[in-house]
Write a protein that holds these residues in place. Sequence first.
Motif, PDB file in Angstrom:
ATOM      1  N   PRO A   1       0.827  -1.198   0.000  1.00 51.59           N
ATOM      2  CA  PRO A   1       0.000   0.000   0.000  1.00 51.59           C
ATOM      3  C   PRO A   1       0.866   1.254   0.000  1.00 51.59           C
ATOM      4  O   PRO A   1       2.068   1.174   0.213  1.00 51.59           O
ATOM      5  CB  PRO A   1      -0.768  -0.135   1.324  1.00 51.59           C
ATOM      6  CG  PRO A   1       0.191  -0.834   2.222  1.00 51.59           C
ATOM      7  CD  PRO A   1       0.908  -1.814   1.344  1.00 51.59           C
ATOM      8  N   GLN A   2       0.263   2.387  -0.238  1.00 48.98           N
ATOM      9  CA  GLN A   2       1.011   3.639  -0.235  1.00 48.98           C
ATOM     10  C   GLN A   2       1.290   4.099   1.192  1.00 48.98           C
ATOM     11  O   GLN A   2       2.332   4.690   1.463  1.00 48.98           O
ATOM     12  CB  GLN A   2       0.241   4.707  -0.998  1.00 48.98           C
ATOM     13  CG  GLN A   2       1.025   5.992  -1.204  1.00 48.98           C
ATOM     14  CD  GLN A   2       0.307   6.987  -2.088  1.00 48.98           C
ATOM     15  OE1 GLN A   2      -0.760   6.704  -2.645  1.00 48.98           O
ATOM     16  NE2 GLN A   2       0.873   8.176  -2.235  1.00 48.98           N
ATOM     17  N   PHE A   3       0.325   3.835   2.082  1.00 46.69           N
ATOM     18  CA  PHE A   3       0.483   4.204   3.487  1.00 46.69           C
ATOM     19  C   PHE A   3       0.121   3.009   4.362  1.00 46.69           C
ATOM     20  O   PHE A   3      -0.790   2.241   4.034  1.00 46.69           O
ATOM     21  CB  PHE A   3      -0.419   5.384   3.868  1.00 46.69           C
ATOM     22  CG  PHE A   3      -0.145   6.641   3.101  1.00 46.69           C
ATOM     23  CD1 PHE A   3      -0.912   6.977   2.003  1.00 46.69           C
ATOM     24  CD2 PHE A   3       0.886   7.490   3.482  1.00 46.69           C
ATOM     25  CE1 PHE A   3      -0.657   8.133   1.286  1.00 46.69           C
ATOM     26  CE2 PHE A   3       1.151   8.649   2.770  1.00 46.69           C
ATOM     27  CZ  PHE A   3       0.368   8.969   1.668  1.00 46.69           C
ATOM     28  N   LEU A   4       0.822   2.875   5.466  1.00 47.77           N
ATOM     29  CA  LEU A   4       0.557   1.783   6.386  1.00 47.77           C
ATOM     30  C   LEU A   4       0.848   2.268   7.801  1.00 47.77           C
ATOM     31  O   LEU A   4       1.972   2.712   8.086  1.00 47.77           O
ATOM     32  CB  LEU A   4       1.450   0.591   6.035  1.00 47.77           C
ATOM     33  CG  LEU A   4       1.103  -0.794   6.535  1.00 47.77           C
ATOM     34  CD1 LEU A   4      -0.346  -1.141   6.227  1.00 47.77           C
ATOM     35  CD2 LEU A   4       2.035  -1.816   5.913  1.00 47.77           C
ATOM     36  N   SER A   5      -0.160   2.183   8.663  1.00 47.29           N
ATOM     37  CA  SER A   5       0.014   2.574  10.051  1.00 47.29           C
ATOM     38  C   SER A   5      -0.361   1.394  10.930  1.00 47.29           C
ATOM     39  O   SER A   5      -1.504   0.914  10.867  1.00 47.29           O
ATOM     40  CB  SER A   5      -0.865   3.779  10.387  1.00 47.29           C
ATOM     41  OG  SER A   5      -0.663   4.173  11.736  1.00 47.29           O
ATOM     42  N   ILE A   6       0.584   0.908  11.712  1.00 50.41           N
ATOM     43  CA  ILE A   6       0.335  -0.292  12.521  1.00 50.41           C
ATOM     44  C   ILE A   6       0.867  -0.093  13.933  1.00 50.41           C
ATOM     45  O   ILE A   6       1.612   0.862  14.206  1.00 50.41           O
ATOM     46  CB  ILE A   6       0.993  -1.535  11.896  1.00 50.41           C
ATOM     47  CG1 ILE A   6       2.525  -1.357  11.826  1.00 50.41           C
ATOM     48  CG2 ILE A   6       0.420  -1.832  10.523  1.00 50.41           C
ATOM     49  CD1 ILE A   6       3.258  -2.604  11.402  1.00 50.41           C
ATOM     50  N   GLN A   7       0.507  -1.015  14.814  1.00 49.78           N
ATOM     51  CA  GLN A   7       1.013  -1.001  16.178  1.00 49.78           C
ATOM     52  C   GLN A   7       2.294  -1.842  16.251  1.00 49.78           C
ATOM     53  O   GLN A   7       2.482  -2.805  15.483  1.00 49.78           O
ATOM     54  CB  GLN A   7      -0.021  -1.590  17.140  1.00 49.78           C
ATOM     55  CG  GLN A   7      -1.301  -0.782  17.264  1.00 49.78           C
ATOM     56  CD  GLN A   7      -1.059   0.595  17.855  1.00 49.78           C
ATOM     57  OE1 GLN A   7      -1.466   1.595  17.277  1.00 49.78           O
ATOM     58  NE2 GLN A   7      -0.383   0.636  19.004  1.00 49.78           N
ATOM     59  N   GLU A   8       3.135  -1.460  17.169  1.00 48.97           N
ATOM     60  CA  GLU A   8       4.354  -2.231  17.414  1.00 48.97           C
ATOM     61  C   GLU A   8       3.985  -3.691  17.692  1.00 48.97           C
ATOM     62  O   GLU A   8       3.017  -3.984  18.389  1.00 48.97           O
ATOM     63  CB  GLU A   8       5.081  -1.635  18.628  1.00 48.97           C
ATOM     64  CG  GLU A   8       6.521  -2.026  18.759  1.00 48.97           C
ATOM     65  CD  GLU A   8       7.252  -1.183  19.796  1.00 48.97           C
ATOM     66  OE1 GLU A   8       6.598  -0.717  20.742  1.00 48.97           O
ATOM     67  OE2 GLU A   8       8.476  -0.998  19.647  1.00 48.97           O
ATOM     68  N   GLY A   9       4.758  -4.602  17.095  1.00 50.16           N
ATOM     69  CA  GLY A   9       4.515  -6.030  17.295  1.00 50.16           C
ATOM     70  C   GLY A   9       3.716  -6.677  16.180  1.00 50.16           C
ATOM     71  O   GLY A   9       3.715  -7.914  16.064  1.00 50.16           O
ATOM     72  N   GLU A  10       3.048  -5.885  15.374  1.00 46.11           N
ATOM     73  CA  GLU A  10       2.271  -6.434  14.258  1.00 46.11           C
ATOM     74  C   GLU A  10       3.183  -6.791  13.086  1.00 46.11           C
ATOM     75  O   GLU A  10       4.313  -6.321  12.985  1.00 46.11           O
ATOM     76  CB  GLU A  10       1.196  -5.443  13.814  1.00 46.11           C
ATOM     77  CG  GLU A  10       0.109  -5.217  14.848  1.00 46.11           C
ATOM     78  CD  GLU A  10      -0.989  -4.269  14.344  1.00 46.11           C
ATOM     79  OE1 GLU A  10      -1.995  -4.117  15.056  1.00 46.11           O
ATOM     80  OE2 GLU A  10      -0.830  -3.697  13.256  1.00 46.11           O
ATOM     81  N   ASN A  11       2.639  -7.630  12.201  1.00 43.64           N
ATOM     82  CA  ASN A  11       3.345  -7.991  10.976  1.00 43.64           C
ATOM     83  C   ASN A  11       2.774  -7.197   9.814  1.00 43.64           C
ATOM     84  O   ASN A  11       1.637  -6.740   9.859  1.00 43.64           O
ATOM     85  CB  ASN A  11       3.187  -9.489  10.676  1.00 43.64           C
ATOM     86  CG  ASN A  11       3.690 -10.362  11.803  1.00 43.64           C
ATOM     87  OD1 ASN A  11       4.611  -9.992  12.532  1.00 43.64           O
ATOM     88  ND2 ASN A  11       3.081 -11.532  11.954  1.00 43.64           N
ATOM     89  N   LEU A  12       3.568  -7.035   8.757  1.00 45.41           N
ATOM     90  CA  LEU A  12       3.081  -6.312   7.589  1.00 45.41           C
ATOM     91  C   LEU A  12       3.785  -6.806   6.343  1.00 45.41           C
ATOM     92  O   LEU A  12       4.879  -7.367   6.403  1.00 45.41           O
ATOM     93  CB  LEU A  12       3.324  -4.806   7.753  1.00 45.41           C
ATOM     94  CG  LEU A  12       4.797  -4.405   7.748  1.00 45.41           C
ATOM     95  CD1 LEU A  12       5.148  -3.595   6.517  1.00 45.41           C
ATOM     96  CD2 LEU A  12       5.130  -3.639   9.011  1.00 45.41           C
ATOM     97  N   THR A  13       3.123  -6.580   5.215  1.00 47.57           N
ATOM     98  CA  THR A  13       3.708  -6.941   3.920  1.00 47.57           C
ATOM     99  C   THR A  13       3.498  -5.798   2.938  1.00 47.57           C
ATOM    100  O   THR A  13       2.410  -5.230   2.863  1.00 47.57           O
ATOM    101  CB  THR A  13       3.074  -8.225   3.349  1.00 47.57           C
ATOM    102  OG1 THR A  13       3.242  -9.292   4.298  1.00 47.57           O
ATOM    103  CG2 THR A  13       3.759  -8.624   2.047  1.00 47.57           C
ATOM    104  N   VAL A  14       4.536  -5.486   2.198  1.00 46.36           N
ATOM    105  CA  VAL A  14       4.509  -4.471   1.150  1.00 46.36           C
ATOM    106  C   VAL A  14       4.763  -5.179  -0.176  1.00 46.36           C
ATOM    107  O   VAL A  14       5.600  -6.089  -0.249  1.00 46.36           O
ATOM    108  CB  VAL A  14       5.586  -3.394   1.397  1.00 46.36           C
ATOM    109  CG1 VAL A  14       5.582  -2.363   0.278  1.00 46.36           C
ATOM    110  CG2 VAL A  14       5.360  -2.715   2.744  1.00 46.36           C
ATOM    111  N   TYR A  15       4.039  -4.738  -1.210  1.00 47.81           N
ATOM    112  CA  TYR A  15       4.107  -5.413  -2.508  1.00 47.81           C
ATOM    113  C   TYR A  15       4.629  -4.484  -3.586  1.00 47.81           C
ATOM    114  O   TYR A  15       4.395  -3.271  -3.557  1.00 47.81           O
ATOM    115  CB  TYR A  15       2.730  -5.928  -2.896  1.00 47.81           C
ATOM    116  CG  TYR A  15       2.151  -6.904  -1.911  1.00 47.81           C
ATOM    117  CD1 TYR A  15       1.331  -6.471  -0.873  1.00 47.81           C
ATOM    118  CD2 TYR A  15       2.443  -8.271  -2.003  1.00 47.81           C
ATOM    119  CE1 TYR A  15       0.812  -7.368   0.056  1.00 47.81           C
ATOM    120  CE2 TYR A  15       1.925  -9.174  -1.080  1.00 47.81           C
ATOM    121  CZ  TYR A  15       1.113  -8.715  -0.056  1.00 47.81           C
ATOM    122  OH  TYR A  15       0.608  -9.600   0.860  1.00 47.81           O
ATOM    123  N   CYS A  16       5.311  -5.093  -4.543  1.00 50.76           N
ATOM    124  CA  CYS A  16       5.858  -4.351  -5.676  1.00 50.76           C
ATOM    125  C   CYS A  16       5.702  -5.215  -6.913  1.00 50.76           C
ATOM    126  O   CYS A  16       6.082  -6.392  -6.902  1.00 50.76           O
ATOM    127  CB  CYS A  16       7.333  -4.046  -5.422  1.00 50.76           C
ATOM    128  SG  CYS A  16       8.190  -3.184  -6.736  1.00 50.76           S
TER     129      CYS A  16
END
Lengths: 112, 115
Positions: free
Chosen positions: A8-23
């Motif tokens: 995504p263009q923007f991502l706001s998460i809490q500490e400890g969470e997982n995330l994935t960015v795509y290209c």
Amino acid sequence: TQLLEQSPQFLSIQEGENLTVYCNSSSVFSSLQWYRQEPGEGPVLLVTVVTGGEVKKLKRLTFQFGDARKDSSLHITAAQTGDTGLYLCAGYFYNQGGKLIFGQGTELSVKP
Amino acid sequence: GAGVSQSPSNKVTEKGKDVELRCDPISGHTALYWYRQSLGQGLEFLIYFQGNSAPDKSGLPSDRFSAERTGGSVSTLTIQRTQQEDSAVYLCASSFSADSTGELFFGEGSRLTVL
């Protein structure tokens, strides 16, 4: 003209969470890089992937390169506030020589 | 110095004036790149040099933009008759060579504001 789509263009998460960015791109990459940029500074290289299906790990960051070499992902496990920043994918394409094309970036904010 | 050096770090100019931005690459790096970045956005490719030659200048937005590199080292990006839409951070990077896996080392950028 080769274009990189990053999401995504923007991502706001809490500490400890997982995330994935795509290209991804409609064209085949000869190689793909991920950079991280902090405010007021230039981007800094995190990793280069070259081989289709390649997986590279850098501490809590896992980078994957698609089998067809048209897409890549960046996965962060247990995000920390220090991971906050702008993440950029960038690709070299065949017949484009040394021209490196960047995606639009993902602005990541990790809140305590 | 050990890194890529850009000057000025900040430039405020009036619409219609010409500006020059300078980049000193890492010693020994034969490839040099110019990008433009608007606030919080990705990097827009402008031009790259291999030695003193520019194999690809396709990203220059208009004929008001030009760049040169002399002695295989310092590069200057010139913007003539600046417009407000030219306001951005201009980033320079260098690489050992312009191949398809090279790591780019970036300077901190020149922030241009056109009033």
